[in-house]
Structure formats: structure tokens, C-alpha cells
Design a protein around this motif. Structure first.
Motif, PDB file in Angstrom:
ATOM      1  N   LEU A  27       9.317  -2.382   2.421  1.00 38.26           N
ATOM      2  CA  LEU A  27       8.966  -1.476   1.218  1.00 38.26           C
ATOM      3  C   LEU A  27       9.900  -1.620   0.202  1.00 38.26           C
ATOM      4  O   LEU A  27       9.493  -1.543  -1.017  1.00 38.26           O
ATOM      5  N   ARG A  28      11.128  -1.800   0.438  1.00 38.99           N
ATOM      6  CA  ARG A  28      11.991  -1.895  -0.812  1.00 38.99           C
ATOM      7  C   ARG A  28      11.870  -3.077  -1.686  1.00 38.99           C
ATOM      8  O   ARG A  28      11.645  -3.034  -2.996  1.00 38.99           O
ATOM      9  N   ASP A  29      11.255  -4.505  -0.967  1.00 41.30           N
ATOM     10  CA  ASP A  29      11.016  -5.384  -1.779  1.00 41.30           C
ATOM     11  C   ASP A  29       9.731  -5.162  -2.602  1.00 41.30           C
ATOM     12  O   ASP A  29       9.484  -5.747  -3.735  1.00 41.30           O
ATOM     13  N   GLN A  47       0.762  -1.194   0.187  1.00 45.03           N
ATOM     14  CA  GLN A  47      -0.018  -0.012  -0.112  1.00 45.03           C
ATOM     15  C   GLN A  47       0.830   1.156  -0.066  1.00 45.03           C
ATOM     16  O   GLN A  47       0.680   2.352  -0.864  1.00 45.03           O
ATOM     17  N   ILE A  48       1.876   1.361   0.747  1.00 46.39           N
ATOM     18  CA  ILE A  48       2.969   2.315   0.683  1.00 46.39           C
ATOM     19  C   ILE A  48       3.660   2.464  -0.466  1.00 46.39           C
ATOM     20  O   ILE A  48       3.752   3.694  -1.065  1.00 46.39           O
ATOM     21  N   ALA A  49       3.980   1.581  -1.300  1.00 49.92           N
ATOM     22  CA  ALA A  49       4.717   1.536  -2.403  1.00 49.92           C
ATOM     23  C   ALA A  49       3.735   2.032  -3.779  1.00 49.92           C
ATOM     24  O   ALA A  49       4.077   2.707  -4.609  1.00 49.92           O
ATOM     25  N   LEU A  50       2.372   1.723  -3.427  1.00 46.43           N
ATOM     26  CA  LEU A  50       1.627   2.396  -4.458  1.00 46.43           C
ATOM     27  C   LEU A  50       0.980   3.790  -4.069  1.00 46.43           C
ATOM     28  O   LEU A  50       0.100   4.203  -4.971  1.00 46.43           O
ATOM     29  N   ILE A 106      12.667  -3.158   9.761  1.00 47.18           N
ATOM     30  CA  ILE A 106      11.759  -4.021   8.947  1.00 47.18           C
ATOM     31  C   ILE A 106      11.065  -3.332   7.883  1.00 47.18           C
ATOM     32  O   ILE A 106      10.964  -4.055   6.737  1.00 47.18           O
ATOM     33  N   PRO A 107      10.460  -2.424   8.448  1.00 43.58           N
ATOM     34  CA  PRO A 107       9.357  -1.757   7.322  1.00 43.58           C
ATOM     35  C   PRO A 107      10.001  -1.201   6.151  1.00 43.58           C
ATOM     36  O   PRO A 107       9.597  -1.356   5.028  1.00 43.58           O
TER      37      PRO A 107
END
Length: 355
Positions: free
Chosen positions: A319-321, A253-256, A314-315
Motif C-alpha cells: 500500500l505504501r508503494d 485499489q486501496i490507495a485509490l 506485506i499489504p
């Protein structure tokens, strides 16, 4: 209606306490309080941190409810009789019957409580591979005596079946003063400090510092989740944990662009920035002393800061992945080449030059 009195049949937790009282040792020693930390102590701690001294590990592995649950746990850490259990007074427990008797004694005084009550708290103390197991065991006993020995009974077992020597410490929840043993994060940190000090007094380099002082992100992982992830990595299980699935969904959701990272991530970065500033100030003070060892330590401090320019939680990794998966999906959805306007369909593409 009061709980019936039941005499102890396996050792007496008051023997050592009475011996300290009579001899003026232990908590009744002449020195009332430990001296305040000096500048040399702070310098030694800084040197151990930047030179990557092994960090001690202290965790709560579970809370045992009732005699049956506790008895099964004691049988497990005793490896079904192969590993002796040691009581607070140093008595060796080698039979399952004696272990069950301890479980009954620790649980019978709680039978009148409403609901299921914790009879004991299970902890584990460990050090990296190569540490002498007997020294680890001695250090755990000293830390236990210092932290809880005068109020709570306990048993301990040394395990050497893994690369990391570790000691299982099981503490009776009900203390002599009727207070319950329920260690929290601050309590575990004090246990770590006592464990590290006991190891250093025996010639083993060890340290107990918070993760943020070492440039590491927030852990926040329970023992149960750690064991589940270990099973997945070993191939014993293919089912991802619910926590990992939830973190993966949040990262996507953050990546989008539909959510933001948790507030603690930015707080962790800010705290690491402030910690680096303090390290640099300490390095400058060490340089001004003119001492060769201080200048060498200042160089190690700056190298430590340089190697940890940023902190990753860890987040951040999740997020990178997630961002990589989004980029890969966009690349697959995007056509390799836009069609040229005015070129008849079926015309072969122009040859590309080789560089």
C-alpha cells in the motif's frame, strides 16, 4: 486384492524402535511426560526474544508423489552422489541405486491407492551463517527422532553450499501405524521448538517463537513463491509472480479509495498492541524484583518495544508503494503553475528570488 508384501532391502525402521522397547529408552523411558515450563523458562525465552537470538527455520519444501518423483528428489539432495544420505538408523546412502531403492520401497506400498499419492514429504531445517553445520545436523536428527522417529522412516542430508547451513529431511508419508505424515502450521511450530531445544542443549543460542511475538508481520509466503522472488531479485527472471501482481492491484485499489485492507492486517496490529502491553507488564514485574539482571532485562524489553512501535505487514508495504505511485502520477498531471488571469499570453514569468 491386498497390496503384496515386499521386504525392506535398505535398513529396517523397526531396529531402533525395538532397541528402545527392550532397553526402556526413548518413548519407553521412565519419565512419562516433560515438566511444565517454569518462570525461569519464561524469563529465558523473553530474554532470547528481546535480545534477538537467531530464530530457527523449518519449512516444507514439497510433497513427492511416486517413486520417480521421490527418486529425483533424493538424487538432488544427495547432490548426485556427492553428499551422503543418512537413514533413520544412521546408515550412509551414497549410490543412486540405493536411493532409488528407498524411493521404490516408500512408494510401492501405495500403488493400490486411487490417484497419485504422496510418497514422502520434503522439509528443510536451517540456521544463520556461522552456525556449526555438524551441530545443526545433530539437532535435526534429535528433533526428527523426537517428533516422528518411532513411526516414520526418513533420510537426511546436510548442505553447506550456502551461507546458511541447512539439512534436508525427507520423511516417508506412510507411517507404521498407517497414519499419513502431513505436517500443518502447528506441526511445523512443534518441529521448530524441538529443533531449537536440541540446538540449545548443544550450546547454540536458538529460539522458535511466532512472528507476532517479535513484532514482525504475517509471512504467508510459500517456498515456491520465495524461490520465484529470489530469481527475480537475482536477475534470472524478469516476469513478476502472479501473487505479486495480484497484491499490487489490490494495493492500488486501496490507495485509490476503491477498496479496504484485508481484515487480518488490523487483527495483526491489534495482536501486536496486546503483545506490547504484556511485554511492558513483564518489564514492570522484573523491575520490582530488585535483581540487577532482571532490571537489565527490563531495560532491554522496553528498548525492544520502542524499536517496534508499530508492525508492518506485506499489504502495508504494498500500500505504501501504491500510494507513492498515486502521488507521483498526480504530481505529473498537475501543472506546475496556474496561469494568472489578465496577463497577456507570451509574457515571460517574473524572476524568482534565490534564498
Amino acid at each position: 486384492m491386498k497390496p503384496r508384501f515386499k521386504p525392506r532391502t535398505v535398513s529396517d525402521p523397526n531396529i531402533r524402535y525395538a532397541r528402545h522397547l527392550v532397553n526402556g529408552t526413548g518413548p519407553f523411558a521412565a519419565s512419562a511426560s516433560s515438566p511444565a515450563p517454569t518462570a525461569n523458562d519464561a524469563r529465558a525465552t523473553l530474554a532470547r526474544v528481546v535480545r534477538r537470538t537467531p530464530e530457527v527455520v523449518v519449512k516444507v519444501t514439497g510433497r513427492k508423489k511416486g517413486a520417480r518423483h521421490l527418486g529425483a528428489h533424493l538424487d538432488y539432495i544427495g547432490r548426485h552422489g556427492d553428499v551422503p544420505l543418512e537413514t533413520r538408523d544412521g546408515e550412509q546412502i551414497t549410490t543412486k541405486a540405493d536411493a532409488e531403492r528407498i524411493a521404490d520401497e516408500w512408494s510401492d506400498a501405495l500403488y493400490w491407492r486411487q490417484g497419485t499419492t504422496v510418497s514422502a514429504v520434503a522439509m528443510v531445517f536451517s540456521m544463520p551463517a556461522g552456525t556449526d553445520p555438524k551441530t545443526v545436523k545433530q539437532a535435526v536428527r534429535e528433533a526428527a527422532e523426537r517428533m516422528i522417529g518411532d513411526n516414520h522412516d526418513y533420510v537426511m542430508a546436510l548442505h553447506t553450499d550456502t551461507d546458511r547451513p541447512h539439512v534436508h529431511l525427507t520423511v516417508q508419508a506412510e507411517g507404521l501405524d498407517r497414519k499419513r505424515f502431513d505436517p500443518r502450521r502447528e506441526d511445523l511450530f512443534r518441529f521448530r521448538e524441538a529443533f531449537a531445544e536440541a540446538l540449545r542443549s548443544r550450546g547454540v543460542e536458538a529460539e522458535a517463537t511466532p512472528r507476532y511475538t517479535r513484532g514482525q508481520g504475517r509471512a504467508g509466503t510459500s517456498m515456491a513463491l520465495t524461490q520465484l522472488r529470489a530469481r527475480i531479485r537475482s536477475g534470472a527472471s524478469r516476469q513478476p509472480t502472479e501473487a505479486d501482481l495480484r497484491q499490487a492491484r489490490e494495493a492500488m485499489q486501496i490507495a485509490l479509495g476503491k477498496a479496504q485492507q484485508p481484515p487480518f492486517v488490523s487483527k495483526t496490529r491489534d495482536r501486536w498492541t496486546e503483545t506490547k502491553r504484556k511485554y511492558e507488564a513483564a518489564a514492570q514485574r522484573l523491575d520490582r524484583t530488585g535483581d540487577r539482571d532482571d532490571r537489565r532485562l527490563a531495560r532491554d524489553v522496553r528498548q525492544f518495544i520502542q524499536e517496534r512501535a508499530d508492525i508492518e505487514t506485506i499489504p502495508d508495504r504494498m500500500l505504501r508503494d501504491a500510494e507513492k505511485r498515486v502521488r507521483d502520477a498526480q504530481a505529473r498531471a498537475k501543472p506546475d503553475r496556474q496561469p494568472d488571469m489578465g496577463v497577456p499570453r507570451g509574457t515571460p514569468p517574473a524572476p524568482t528570488r534565490r534564498r
